[in-house]
Design an enzyme around this catalytic site. Structure first.
Site, PDB file in Angstrom:
ATOM      1  N   GLY A  58     -14.541 -16.952 -24.549  1.00 25.20           N
ATOM      2  CA  GLY A  58     -15.600 -16.962 -23.464  1.00 25.20           C
ATOM      3  C   GLY A  58     -15.119 -15.864 -22.468  1.00 25.20           C
ATOM      4  O   GLY A  58     -13.715 -16.086 -22.094  1.00 25.20           O
ATOM      5  N   ALA A  59     -15.776 -15.139 -22.106  1.00 22.58           N
ATOM      6  CA  ALA A  59     -15.562 -13.813 -21.153  1.00 22.58           C
ATOM      7  C   ALA A  59     -14.495 -14.140 -20.113  1.00 22.58           C
ATOM      8  O   ALA A  59     -13.256 -13.813 -19.836  1.00 22.58           O
ATOM      9  CB  ALA A  59     -16.645 -13.145 -20.777  1.00 22.58           C
ATOM     10  N   ASP A 245     -20.998 -11.462 -21.894  1.00 24.63           N
ATOM     11  CA  ASP A 245     -19.548 -10.974 -21.922  1.00 24.63           C
ATOM     12  C   ASP A 245     -19.449  -9.598 -21.179  1.00 24.63           C
ATOM     13  O   ASP A 245     -18.365  -9.025 -20.905  1.00 24.63           O
ATOM     14  CB  ASP A 245     -19.250 -10.532 -23.655  1.00 24.63           C
ATOM     15  N   ASN A 255     -23.781 -10.291 -25.106  1.00 21.39           N
ATOM     16  CA  ASN A 255     -23.469 -11.725 -25.285  1.00 21.39           C
ATOM     17  C   ASN A 255     -23.578 -11.998 -26.771  1.00 21.39           C
ATOM     18  O   ASN A 255     -23.653 -11.238 -27.669  1.00 21.39           O
ATOM     19  CB  ASN A 255     -24.547 -12.750 -24.534  1.00 21.39           C
TER      20      ASN A 255
HETATM   21  O1  MRU Z   1     -16.610 -14.704 -29.050  1.00 20.75           O
HETATM   22  P1  MRU Z   1     -16.606 -15.749 -27.683  1.00 20.75           P
HETATM   23  O2  MRU Z   1     -16.694 -17.219 -28.087  1.00 20.75           O
HETATM   24  O3  MRU Z   1     -15.671 -15.340 -26.996  1.00 20.75           O
HETATM   25  O4  MRU Z   1     -18.066 -15.394 -27.203  1.00 20.75           O
HETATM   26  C1  MRU Z   1     -18.467 -16.030 -26.037  1.00 20.75           C
HETATM   27  C2  MRU Z   1     -19.678 -15.624 -25.344  1.00 20.75           C
HETATM   28  O5  MRU Z   1     -20.508 -14.869 -26.007  1.00 20.75           O
HETATM   29  C3  MRU Z   1     -20.360 -16.461 -24.473  1.00 20.75           C
HETATM   30  O6  MRU Z   1     -21.563 -16.574 -24.450  1.00 20.75           O
HETATM   31  C4  MRU Z   1     -19.936 -15.330 -23.072  1.00 20.75           C
HETATM   32  O7  MRU Z   1     -18.490 -15.164 -23.128  1.00 20.75           O
HETATM   33  C5  MRU Z   1     -20.284 -16.095 -21.807  1.00 20.75           C
HETATM   34  S1  MRU Z   1     -19.017 -17.418 -21.612  1.00 20.75           S
HETATM   35  C6  MRU Z   1     -19.198 -18.019 -19.978  1.00 20.75           C
END
Ligand code: MRU
Length: 351
Positions: A58-59, A245, A255
């Site tokens: 999650g970013a 992201d 995203n």
């Molecule tokens: O691969 P991940 O699980 O890190 O991807 C996360 C996402 O794509 C979320 O939608 C994004 O980071 C927003 S989280 C607030």
């Protein structure tokens, strides 16, 4: 007695990251929802590994973890040499920066920590200043999420049904969440039909969003990613709400893979599409989505084991993000305000 089960829950008790004197405690999200285990990482390399292997993801959470990773690096480097720690820590920042490519919050947080490093008076310990900055990044993220939650909920108003993708909650951020923060705020106001995609291939929706919502006692319905079209055609949802992201200056948004498909479906069915992200996710140096690096992960993350090996004729392609053009987004909600129809004006107003 209330008809809204959310009112009876302990709100937002989940935390992906906790700082302690021993190091950074990381909730291992690969093992949720079956096992809820925190691992203590006491080195920057350990934190980079936790990010790369998706113990934390999650970013915004990635950015916060990296900031604490710099604190750990500084502690070790300053103990080794009070004179040369600035040269030595540069390598640790590179290792953290290489952990994942798409979420810009990682690079944003490292830049914040670099400024503190640059301002540290020679011979003095950098640790108190860096820890204060990391804790501020963490706290500011939660505050931003709470503000975005209320703003997003205001914009959505009375809509009865919402669909979200991936996990954008407390697990993906400092706490409360971006898109899931809006859903928290919506559900505090009135009961809604909340749908969450399974989010293949890593199942952040089925494992993480479902678990997080169940902790808050927010009722929700899981759907296979491929059921979204039928759900929209049956008018089950009026809004799709997702995180980001990286948002380019023109509003194009990277995203989780599958977001673009949802945006196309939403436009086809007259469903509104909302992106919720703090301004730390907006990359002013990135002009459009074409400039965003899309992470491709190991195909073995979803290739059935029987197809792995030199004799197999079956391979797999595993891009884990996609880019939704600004033209398919109705509104981008940040802690500094909402940008409606970002294709018209880009992100300038909140930068
Ligand atoms: O691969 P991940 O699980 O890190 O991807 C996360 C996402 O794509 C979320 O939608 C994004 O980071 C927003 S989280 C607030």
């Amino acid at each position: 007695m209330t008809s809204n089960p959310y009112h009876e829950a302990v709100e937002d008790s989940v935390r992906a990251l906790r700082w302690s004197d021993e190091g950074l405690l990381v909730l291992d999200q690969r093992r949720l929802p079956d096992t809820c285990d925190y691992h203590c990482h006491s080195t920057a390399t350990g934190v980079a590994e936790a990010i790369a292997t998706m113990q934390v993801r999650g970013a915004p959470a990635i950015g916060i973890a990296a900031a604490y990773g710099v604190v750990l690096a500084a502690r070790a480097r300053f103990a080794q040499s009070a004179d040369d720690w600035k040269q030595a820590i540069a390598r640790d920042l590179e290792v953290l920066a290489a952990s994942r490519p798409t979420a810009v919050n990682l690079f944003w947080a490292l830049d914040q920590m670099r400024s503190v490093i640059a301002a540290t008076v020679p011979g003095t310990s950098p640790v108190p200043g860096l820890l204060a900055r990391a804790e501020a990044i963490h706290a500011e993220d939660v505050a931003a999420n709470r503000a975005m939650g209320e703003l997003g909920a205001d914009l959505i108003g009375e809509a009865a049904g919402v669909l979200t993708h991936c996990n954008t909650g407390s697990l993906a951020t400092g706490g409360y969440g971006t898109a899931l923060g809006v859903i928290r705020s919506l559900c505090r106001r009135a009961r809604r039909d909340v749908y969450a995609t399974e989010t293949r291939p890593w199942s952040q929706g089925a494992r993480l969003t479902a678990w997080e919502l169940s902790q808050d006692r927010i009722p929700a319905t899981l759907i296979a990613d491929s059921a979204a079209g039928l759900l929209m055609r049956r008018q089950g949802v009026q809004w799709v709400i997702v995180g980001a992201d990286r948002i380019a200056a023109n509003g194009d948004t990277a995203n989780k893979i599958g977001t673009y498909s949802l945006a196309v479906l939403a436009r086809q069915h007259g469903v509104k599409f909302m992106v919720v992200a703090p301004t730390s996710t907006v990359d002013r140096n990135c002009r459009s989505g074409k400039d965003i690096v899309i992470e491709e992960r190991d195909p073995r993350e979803f290739l059935p084991p029987c197809f792995i090996g030199s004799n197999s004729t079956i391979s797999a392609w595993n891009p884990v993000f996609d880019v939704t053009p600004a033209a398919l987004i109705d509104v981008i909600v940040t802690e500094r305000g909402a940008v409606r129809n970002p294709a018209n004006s880009g992100m300038q107003a909140v930068l």
